[in-house]
Write a protein that holds these residues in place. Sequence first.
Motif, short mmCIF file in Angstrom:
data_model
loop_
_atom_site.label_atom_id
_atom_site.label_comp_id
_atom_site.label_asym_id
_atom_site.label_seq_id
_atom_site.Cartn_x
_atom_site.Cartn_y
_atom_site.Cartn_z
N THR A 114 0.76 -1.46 0.02
CA THR A 114 -0.28 0.15 0.11
C THR A 114 1.18 1.33 0.44
O THR A 114 0.90 2.27 -1.09
N ASP A 168 -5.76 -0.86 -5.31
CA ASP A 168 -5.05 -1.08 -3.34
C ASP A 168 -6.36 -1.82 -3.04
O ASP A 168 -6.97 -1.94 -2.02
N GLU A 169 -6.04 -3.24 -3.71
CA GLU A 169 -7.30 -4.85 -2.45
C GLU A 169 -8.35 -4.36 -2.77
O GLU A 169 -9.49 -4.13 -1.89
MG LIG Z 1 -2.30 -2.73 1.73
#
Ligand SMILES: [Mg+2]
Lengths: 216, 267
Positions: B57, B187-188
């Motif tokens: 991240t 991101d995810e």
């Molecule tokens: Mg992350």
Amino acid sequence: MSWNWDVAKDFLPELGKGLLITLEATALGSVLAFALGLVWAMAFRSPTRFVRWPVAAVVEFIRNTPLLVQLFFFYYVLPTWDIKFSALTTGVIALGLHYSTYTAEVYRAGIDGVPKGQWEAATALSLSRGRTWIAVILPQAIRRVVPALGNYVIAMLKDSPMLALIGVVDMLQKARAEGASSFQYIEPYTMVGIAFIVIAYPASLLMRALERRLGH
Amino acid sequence: MATETDHTNPAVDGSELIRFDQVTKRFGSNTVLDNLDFSVSSGKHVTLIGPSGSGKTTILRLLMTLIKPDEGTIKVDGDYLTHEDRAGKLVPAGEKHTREVRKKIGMVFQQFNLFPNMRVLRNITEAPVNVLGLSKDEAETRARELLDLVGLGDKCDAYPTQLSGGQQQRVAIARALAMRPQVMLLDEVTSALDPELVAGVLDVLRDIAHTTDITMLCVTHEMNFARDISDDVLMFDSGRVIESGPPEKIFTEPEHERTREFLSAVL
Ligand SMILES: [Mg+2]
Ligand SMILES: Nc1ncnc2c1ncn2[C@@H]1O[C@H](COP(=O)(O)OP(=O)(O)O)[C@@H](O)[C@H]1O
């Protein structure tokens, strides 16, 4: 001493005139307090500390000085700088400025309540700082704080008789004048008290209703 | 391994779109990225995998300028992201420079981050109108096309809170695409979704991966998805790329013990 309806009836028109001044001072003071408070709150979030720090200091100073002192300051000091306003305008400025330090805190809480992800999404879309404030942050922040702001309107209403001390002829001044000329005090003062309740109570009910509608 | 710069497939001619050069990022005493080098070529789909806390991240947030590197430089499409080249000297970039470079990057967040005070359509048109200078009509026409693309053509007038998580995420994808980014950071993006809504979002992303030439930098735990769309997979551990290669290789015959451990835990 007993209640005299004739005195009450005679005082009614004067009460009306005073009431208008009271409402005017409250309304204009509120507009100023809402606008200035927003400016302070946004300055608290400025990326530059040369903006953040002085604003925070000034706001803190104003909040911790009595409104009465500020009122006299503006009334007696401004004219020596050749800035001349009517008593009402001076009163509105003092009231608005003083309460802007409280509304600033309210806005600050509202702004802090907007999730960090909203700022991040705005950054990710390259929105300018101004656009981020106007389109994203403030609409979400203000919505949350309308009820709290409303409470300060009521507080300003109740502080407005202080303006009489610099010569603004509001309801309370009218009652004093009536008392001085007719030696009847109960009726005018009672009526002024009732007038305040009649405005302030429904106003606070309205705020609570707003709170219920807007609050989550 | 940290000094090895080209983890993407050099056989494809795409120019270098993203380049991390000796990037160090610390949070307090915690060094999250330590002299990280890596690059992504234009048009590639690169997936970052690795255990939680390994710095994936952080990499995306550095690219989005949500955080700044402590050391090193990041280049996007040949321009420094947080620095400016002034007469041969690198100086910290002004907000304006950074914003210009950043326009090439779009991001989709785990928590969607739609603007709840705006209807779906305005969520998508806000930036194209105010940042790219598109006319309102033009922006709306495009926004409707993008909503059709993500299967939400009928939701223009809804508010985000009226949509399911999966729908909100698809709007967020449309919103990012509306800026015509050269690279998308993901991101995810399905981690916050109920399981039954994940497939719809991944389908949309697969579609975009296969039909556009947008570069993708993607963090995900959806290994099948990663396998489908990735040209390259980078395995992260403690802020370092410990292994990289095409998905067939990483997922079937990983070289590194940490990669094997990680894959056996998530697959
Ligand atoms: Mg992350
Ligand atoms: N804003 C922050 N403040 C302090 N530490 C952070 C912050 N963001 C991330 N970290 C730390 O950096 C490390 C890497 O985090 P992150 O990049 O989110 O990892 P990943 O996405 O791979 O799970 C973690 O140890 C995390 O605790």
